[in-house]
Design a protein around this motif. Sequence first.
Motif, short mmCIF file in Angstrom:
data_model
loop_
_atom_site.label_atom_id
_atom_site.label_comp_id
_atom_site.label_asym_id
_atom_site.label_seq_id
_atom_site.Cartn_x
_atom_site.Cartn_y
_atom_site.Cartn_z
N ALA A 1 0.84 -1.20 0.00
CA ALA A 1 0.00 0.00 0.00
C ALA A 1 0.87 1.25 0.00
O ALA A 1 2.01 1.23 0.48
N GLU A 2 0.33 2.34 -0.52
CA GLU A 2 1.05 3.61 -0.51
C GLU A 2 0.72 4.38 0.77
O GLU A 2 -0.42 4.37 1.25
N LEU A 3 1.75 5.04 1.33
CA LEU A 3 1.58 5.86 2.52
C LEU A 3 1.90 7.31 2.15
O LEU A 3 2.77 7.56 1.32
N ALA A 4 1.20 8.25 2.77
CA ALA A 4 1.27 9.64 2.33
C ALA A 4 1.86 10.56 3.39
O ALA A 4 1.53 10.45 4.58
N ASN A 5 2.74 11.44 2.95
CA ASN A 5 3.21 12.59 3.74
C ASN A 5 3.76 12.19 5.11
O ASN A 5 3.51 12.85 6.12
N LEU A 6 4.56 11.13 5.14
CA LEU A 6 5.10 10.65 6.42
C LEU A 6 6.12 11.61 7.02
O LEU A 6 6.46 11.48 8.21
N GLU A 7 6.61 12.55 6.23
CA GLU A 7 7.52 13.56 6.76
C GLU A 7 6.78 14.59 7.62
O GLU A 7 7.40 15.37 8.35
N CYS A 8 5.45 14.60 7.54
CA CYS A 8 4.64 15.50 8.36
C CYS A 8 4.43 14.82 9.71
O CYS A 8 3.42 14.16 9.96
N TYR A 9 5.42 14.99 10.61
CA TYR A 9 5.42 14.29 11.89
C TYR A 9 4.26 14.72 12.78
O TYR A 9 3.69 15.81 12.62
N GLN A 10 3.95 13.86 13.74
CA GLN A 10 3.15 14.28 14.88
C GLN A 10 4.09 14.80 15.96
O GLN A 10 5.00 14.08 16.40
N ILE A 11 3.90 16.05 16.38
CA ILE A 11 4.64 16.64 17.50
C ILE A 11 3.66 17.52 18.24
O ILE A 11 3.04 18.40 17.65
N ASN A 12 3.48 17.29 19.52
CA ASN A 12 2.44 17.99 20.27
C ASN A 12 2.99 18.66 21.52
O ASN A 12 4.02 18.24 22.06
N PRO A 13 2.27 19.66 22.03
CA PRO A 13 2.61 20.19 23.36
C PRO A 13 2.13 19.20 24.42
O PRO A 13 1.06 18.59 24.27
N SER B 1 10.46 3.28 -1.95
CA SER B 1 10.44 4.20 -3.08
C SER B 1 9.44 5.32 -2.84
O SER B 1 8.63 5.27 -1.90
N HIS B 2 9.49 6.32 -3.72
CA HIS B 2 8.66 7.51 -3.55
C HIS B 2 8.10 7.97 -4.89
O HIS B 2 8.66 7.69 -5.95
N ARG B 3 7.02 8.69 -4.82
CA ARG B 3 6.50 9.41 -5.97
C ARG B 3 5.66 10.58 -5.48
O ARG B 3 5.27 10.63 -4.31
N LYS B 4 5.40 11.51 -6.38
CA LYS B 4 4.53 12.64 -6.06
C LYS B 4 3.11 12.33 -6.52
O LYS B 4 2.91 11.71 -7.56
N ARG B 5 2.14 12.78 -5.75
CA ARG B 5 0.74 12.67 -6.14
C ARG B 5 0.13 14.06 -6.11
O ARG B 5 0.23 14.77 -5.10
N GLU B 6 -0.48 14.46 -7.21
CA GLU B 6 -1.07 15.78 -7.29
C GLU B 6 -2.17 15.95 -6.25
O GLU B 6 -2.90 15.01 -5.93
N VAL B 7 -2.29 17.17 -5.72
CA VAL B 7 -3.41 17.50 -4.85
C VAL B 7 -4.65 17.62 -5.73
O VAL B 7 -4.67 18.41 -6.68
N ALA B 8 -5.65 16.82 -5.44
CA ALA B 8 -6.86 16.81 -6.27
C ALA B 8 -7.57 18.16 -6.18
O ALA B 8 -7.44 18.89 -5.18
N MET C 1 4.24 10.23 -1.74
CA MET C 1 3.79 8.86 -1.54
C MET C 1 5.01 7.94 -1.36
O MET C 1 5.95 7.99 -2.17
N LEU C 2 4.99 7.13 -0.31
CA LEU C 2 6.06 6.18 -0.02
C LEU C 2 5.49 4.77 -0.18
O LEU C 2 4.38 4.49 0.27
N PHE C 3 6.25 3.88 -0.82
CA PHE C 3 5.75 2.52 -1.06
C PHE C 3 6.93 1.58 -1.28
O PHE C 3 8.07 2.01 -1.54
N LYS C 4 6.66 0.29 -1.18
CA LYS C 4 7.66 -0.74 -1.47
C LYS C 4 7.52 -1.13 -2.94
O LYS C 4 6.44 -1.56 -3.38
N ASP C 5 8.60 -1.00 -3.71
CA ASP C 5 8.51 -1.29 -5.14
C ASP C 5 8.65 -2.80 -5.40
O ASP C 5 8.77 -3.60 -4.47
N GLU C 6 8.62 -3.18 -6.67
CA GLU C 6 8.63 -4.59 -7.05
C GLU C 6 9.92 -5.30 -6.64
O GLU C 6 9.96 -6.54 -6.59
N PHE C 7 10.97 -4.53 -6.33
CA PHE C 7 12.23 -5.13 -5.91
C PHE C 7 12.40 -5.12 -4.39
O PHE C 7 13.47 -5.45 -3.87
N GLY C 8 11.34 -4.68 -3.68
CA GLY C 8 11.39 -4.64 -2.23
C GLY C 8 12.07 -3.41 -1.67
O GLY C 8 12.36 -3.35 -0.47
N ARG C 9 12.30 -2.40 -2.52
CA ARG C 9 12.97 -1.18 -2.07
C ARG C 9 11.96 -0.12 -1.66
O ARG C 9 10.86 -0.05 -2.20
#
Length: 581
Positions: free
Chosen positions: A235-247, A548-555, A538-546
């Motif tokens: 499955a693809e995962l989105a924007n994982l660089e947007c961390y959760q950080i709270n007071p 990988s990343h791609r950009k997805r347009e904001v709809a 978008m972050l995902f595991k490619d066909e070689f198990g690596r």
Amino acid sequence: MSASDIKTEIVETDLLVIGGGTGGPMAAIKAKEANPGLRVLLMEKANVKRSGAISMGMDGLNNAIVPGYATPEQYVKEITVANDGIVHQKAVMAYAQGSFPMIQYLDRLGVKFEKDGSGEYNMRKVHHMGTYVLPMPEGHNVKKVLYRQLRRLQVSVTNRYMATRLLKSEDGRIAGAVGVNTRTSEFLVVKAKAVVLACGAAGRLGLPASGYLFGTYENAANCGDGYAMAYHAGAELANLECYQINPLIKDYNGPSCAYVTGPFGGYTANNKGDRFIECDYWSGQMMLEFWRELQSGNGPVYLKMDHLAEETISEIETILHTNERPSRGRFHAGRGNDYRKRPVEMHISEIGFCSGHSASGVWVDENARTTIPGLYAVGDMASVPHNYMLGAFVNGGIAGADAASYCEGVDLPAYDEGYLAAEQERVLAPTRRDDGLTPHEMEFKTRRLVNDYLEPPKVTAKMEIGQRRFAEIREDLGQLCATDPHELHRALEMQSILDCADMAAAASLYRTESRWGFYHLRVDHPETNDDEWFCHTMLFKDEFGRMSHRKREVAPYVVPVEADEMAAYHQLRVKTPVAAE
């Protein structure tokens, strides 16, 4: 010990729901309501009666859209602005439209919300632009209400089984999941037409300042296993660089709860007692201003309530000390901290993944569907930003109803027997060693390195060192040892934490700009670059198990946002008077 030495039970169901906290039970409930004849199985690694982030209840809804106070369109605009425009608005709108019906549904089931003298919902304002907070002074009964509904609808529940990997068919559809018993190490293989992932945030990622592995801001059971399972399934995962950080409350590591105190007149203040941000609603920009104040001569930062009337403080204490985290009152008593006499010191939480408080998660559309046919994700681990508890309920309900319809049109798929055998061998590997590294040792090291190299402000060279160190830990997995089922449970959680650490570093390195205030503040790329990075990553595991990343347009937006409105959350700092010349 080999896989053949362990008992393996195989069961069939139509819909498998993994996670018995908030979104999972509601997905199961709404699936059964949509189709009472549907076979629904809920798998929970603890006990569904007291599991998940709401195990002890909840003190309020942070994102309630109640007619007369806000419209779905206003809420969608606020969340778009709070997230620098990087949202899938259709998904946010689906939540917004389902918000009030879900509140009414929960109310009918017996969940208690604060109401005024006329019986209307007593809404409070904390957000920068709108009014969305609905207190729950008696919100400790939420889990009991959910459990009664699960029993009434005859949802099958299997407690003490931890899901480890998802199963897929040859044509790429979801086919079920593998689970291991946390008390006996027995395997459970669930063959299913559809799966809903509701595993919560990756809250056990960074290490709390206390050093305690389970002294986390989030529920400590939420170790990121849902993120890891989705990733390994493709499955693809989105924007994982947007961390959760709270007071948080310093040393207690629970929420500071400006959401509760703000409507009563409390606020975040610096060491001079001055308010420095106009809005205590959690956003990346708010956290950036919080961090800047801590770094200045005006820190520490406090939650200030000592100016409030006695009856107001008593009401705040009733809400905060009896719901969600009842230990809060005992902590303050032990510190001799009285809201009436002095403000409460605050600090910044460890990092994590959580769409409930930020925007990082498994990519889903407005129907809670992931990029894998038959796989859904809801709650804190799905990509709908600022979900909170009500979002988990609403999107869980959306997923359950959609999955029920999906199941009617497909057959029970077959899974790869070879993959199952390999997964059982992976799971049991730590049990075959009489000596080695304990899960606690490896988890502590992983999470300490997360703090050392991944926390904002993010530096490219540090994150690259972090990646190398995580790779070294992965090589050390061959020494991971588990002497009993409990340690095996921790060993599996530790591996999910390591997966999430790798994803956090890779995603942060991929987006070469700064965005979302403190959540993704890159020292090497300090500016926001809309020309290159106004997109989902978008972050995902490619066909070689690596990895990988791609950009997805904001709809295209369903609710337009003007350029001057988009800057609203960048203007949170209280303006100080300019001295006359």
